[in-house]
Write a protein that holds these residues in place. Structure first.
Motif, mmCIF file in Angstrom:
data_model
loop_
_atom_site.group_PDB
_atom_site.id
_atom_site.type_symbol
_atom_site.label_atom_id
_atom_site.label_comp_id
_atom_site.label_asym_id
_atom_site.label_seq_id
_atom_site.Cartn_x
_atom_site.Cartn_y
_atom_site.Cartn_z
ATOM 1 N N LEU A 72 -2.744 3.567 1.503
ATOM 2 C CA LEU A 72 -2.623 2.157 1.422
ATOM 3 C C LEU A 72 -1.039 1.893 1.459
ATOM 4 O O LEU A 72 -1.335 0.810 1.218
ATOM 5 C CB LEU A 72 -3.387 2.120 0.309
ATOM 6 N N LEU A 73 -1.231 2.278 -0.003
ATOM 7 C CA LEU A 73 0.952 2.093 0.287
ATOM 8 C C LEU A 73 1.870 2.790 0.765
ATOM 9 O O LEU A 73 3.435 2.835 0.131
ATOM 10 C CB LEU A 73 1.240 2.327 -1.276
ATOM 11 N N GLY A 74 1.615 4.056 1.549
ATOM 12 C CA GLY A 74 2.539 4.410 2.034
ATOM 13 C C GLY A 74 3.198 5.661 1.697
ATOM 14 O O GLY A 74 2.335 5.527 0.724
ATOM 15 N N PRO A 75 3.841 5.974 2.147
ATOM 16 C CA PRO A 75 4.165 7.690 1.851
ATOM 17 C C PRO A 75 4.957 7.093 0.305
ATOM 18 O O PRO A 75 5.357 6.224 -0.654
ATOM 19 C CB PRO A 75 4.912 8.424 1.923
ATOM 20 N N VAL A 76 4.524 8.750 -0.728
ATOM 21 C CA VAL A 76 5.256 8.506 -1.908
ATOM 22 C C VAL A 76 6.918 8.905 -1.895
ATOM 23 O O VAL A 76 6.741 9.128 -1.214
ATOM 24 C CB VAL A 76 4.362 9.434 -3.231
ATOM 25 N N PRO A 77 7.428 8.391 -2.971
ATOM 26 C CA PRO A 77 9.262 8.495 -3.090
ATOM 27 C C PRO A 77 9.367 10.311 -3.289
ATOM 28 O O PRO A 77 8.340 10.946 -3.548
ATOM 29 C CB PRO A 77 8.997 7.223 -4.291
ATOM 30 N N PRO A 78 10.514 10.239 -3.099
ATOM 31 C CA PRO A 78 10.616 11.536 -3.511
ATOM 32 C C PRO A 78 10.708 11.783 -4.667
ATOM 33 O O PRO A 78 11.104 11.153 -5.285
ATOM 34 C CB PRO A 78 12.289 11.536 -2.110
ATOM 35 N N ASN A 79 10.188 12.929 -5.273
ATOM 36 C CA ASN A 79 10.130 13.084 -6.664
ATOM 37 C C ASN A 79 9.546 12.633 -7.345
ATOM 38 O O ASN A 79 9.430 12.835 -8.352
ATOM 39 C CB ASN A 79 11.817 13.758 -7.128
#
Length: 496
Positions: free
Chosen positions: A476-483
């Motif tokens: 729904l919100l796209g990939p999570v940020p790095p780390n």
């Protein structure tokens, strides 16, 4: 503040009509053909639904293997400890090897304007100021004059997920009354922006209130006076039901039930400065076997409270037993003629019907709304809704859209929306689809066993692993940020 977390195994005594017939071991009765093991459940998810779980049992039917709860969880249920996601102590997942020290308890150190217009159906100021015989606005009045509040469904001011986007979801499915998350009066008086944000109202909220927490008459009265001048709400609620130590040890929340003089000064003081009704949320008492509510209710009526909501558990009890609706029934008479709403363990229209038979004016719904926000529709239409996984995903999509509208669509807004979505998913995973149940309805104290749903998405939504909640959020919100790090309420389920 109301229940922002979860529940416990069924126990005899004090449950009243609600909860009768709950399974002995607190496990939802799912049809055998859907049941599986923990290992096969996660094997299926890891394969993306493309492969059937390995058939390790004799006869080639993976449903014939051990279907019981994990040993540590089974011991906890049989010993009568908090089950179904109890906020205070329940460890959600026992994923780690026995040789390691198991994480448990809460992650208590987790990182943490007046509206211009509203829609119809707000209470007329003439009603609030007891001048109903002569409306201030005459024939031009667009406000609500009907004071009948019987049978209303009240969405509790939930502490973890009770934000504006979630309230919008529940309003869409039939919640009649909504209330902002608990705001600490001292923080409001200090002008903390994050605290004032809890009081924001959406135009769809036609009967909306705010909830305050505090321990001292002067600050509570000053805060009520400030709110009376600066925001537009239909009622102000005092939280005397909050059980958490941080509030209790400062003399607020449930502690006020044992501080009658302070409690009286707070109620009388706030009632004097407010132009809207003052309501109060309480529990049965502080200690498990010492009920106080029936003695407090007549006093609250005399002090100026317009309505009281009673949660059918004590502070000590938390969620280790079912709510005591027989005691709530006793308290209805003690409160009369003041309206009394009941709260506790409502997860189906049958539960709601039993609750209304106690004589309460209306029902507050907390954890039930977190498990299935369409519960309000089920109650009003008197049916069980076998909602599909795609329909449930649409609800989550709407929540994320509301979240981006509320918190912003920049990186910060997206991640804040994701964080609240993940918190909510930790409750939604406990819902068992109607079509999978051997017996209706699911009880709020029944924890689902491992099962394979009717499609991959339904199975994914049943996962109690934070990593799988992350996967849903990424749809729904796209990939999570790095780390990316998600620290949920319970230490046993952190995602890092």
């Amino acid at each position: 503040m109301a229940e922002g977390a979860a529940e416990a195994p069924a126990e005899s005594g004090g449950g009243g009509d609600l909860g009768a017939g709950a399974l002995e071991r607190g496990v939802a009765p799912i049809k055998s053909r859907y049941l599986t093991t923990k290992e096969q459940f996660h094997e299926f998810l890891e394969a993306g639904g493309r492969e059937k779980p390995s058939q390790e049992t004799s006869g080639g039917n993976h449903y014939d293997c051990d279907l019981s709860e994990p040993e540590a969880k089974r011991i906890r249920l049989e010993d009568g400890q908090p089950g179904e996601g109890a906020t205070e102590e329940a460890a959600e997942h026992l994923e780690q090897p026995q040789t390691q020290k198991r994480a448990r308890g809460q992650n208590k150190a987790r990182p943490h304007i007046k509206p211009s217009h509203y829609d119809k159906n707000r209470l007329c100021p003439s009603i609030v100021q007891e001048s109903a015989a002569k409306c201030f606005f005459g024939d031009r009045c667009r406000f609500l004059h009907d004071l009948d509040i019987s049978g209303k469904l009240y969405l509790a001011p939930l502490t973890t997920c009770g934000n504006l986007p979630f309230r919008r979801i529940c309003k869409r499915y039939g919640a009649d009354v909504t209330c902002g998350e608990m705001a600490v009066c001292t923080n409001l008086l200090q002008g903390q922006t994050s605290e004032w944000a809890l009081l924001k109202r959406h135009p769809c909220e036609d009967i909306f209130g705010v909830q305050l927490e505090g321990a001292f008459p002067d600050t509570m009265t000053k805060c009520a006076e400030l709110l009376n001048r600066t925001i537009e709400v239909d009622f102000v609620d005092i939280n005397v039901g909050c059980p958490i130590d941080l509030v209790y040890k400062k003399g607020g929340g449930c502690a006020l039930m044992n501080r009658s003089a302070k409690f009286q000064q707070i109620v009388r003081g706030m009632d004097q400065v407010l132009d809207v009704p003052l309501t109060v949320k309480i529990r049965t008492g502080v200690q498990e076997r010492v009920n106080l509510a029936h003695r407090l209710l007549p006093k609250l009526r005399d002090w100026g409270a317009a309505l009281v909501t009673l949660h059918g558990r004590s502070r000590e009890q938390r969620y280790t037993k079912l709510a005591d609706w027989q005691y709530i029934k006793q308290c209805v008479a003690a409160a009369s003629p003041m309206p009394l709403f009941g709260n506790g363990d409502i997860l189906s229209y049958e539960d709601a019907n039993c609750a209304m038979q106690t004589g309460v004016t209306g029902i507050m719904i907390a954890r039930g709304a977190l498990l299935k926000p369409w519960l309000f529709t089920e109650i009003k239409e008197q049916r069980h809704w076998d909602i599909s996984s795609s329909e449930r995903l649409d609800i989550l999509r709407d929540f994320t859209n509301y979240g981006l509208e509320h918190w912003g669509s920049d990186t910060q807004g997206v991640e804040k929306t994701r964080r609240f979505l993940l918190e909510w998913l930790s409750f939604l995973c406990r819902y068992v689809p109607v079509g999978l149940l051997e017996r209706l309805p699911q009880r709020i104290n029944e924890r689902p066993p491992y099962y394979l749903g009717r499609d991959y998405l339904e199975t994914l939504m049943a996962s109690q692993r934070a990593a799988d909640w992350i996967r849903i959020s990424e749809m729904l919100l796209g990939p999570v940020p790095p780390n990316f790090v998600f620290v949920p309420k319970h230490k046993a389920n952190a995602y890092k």
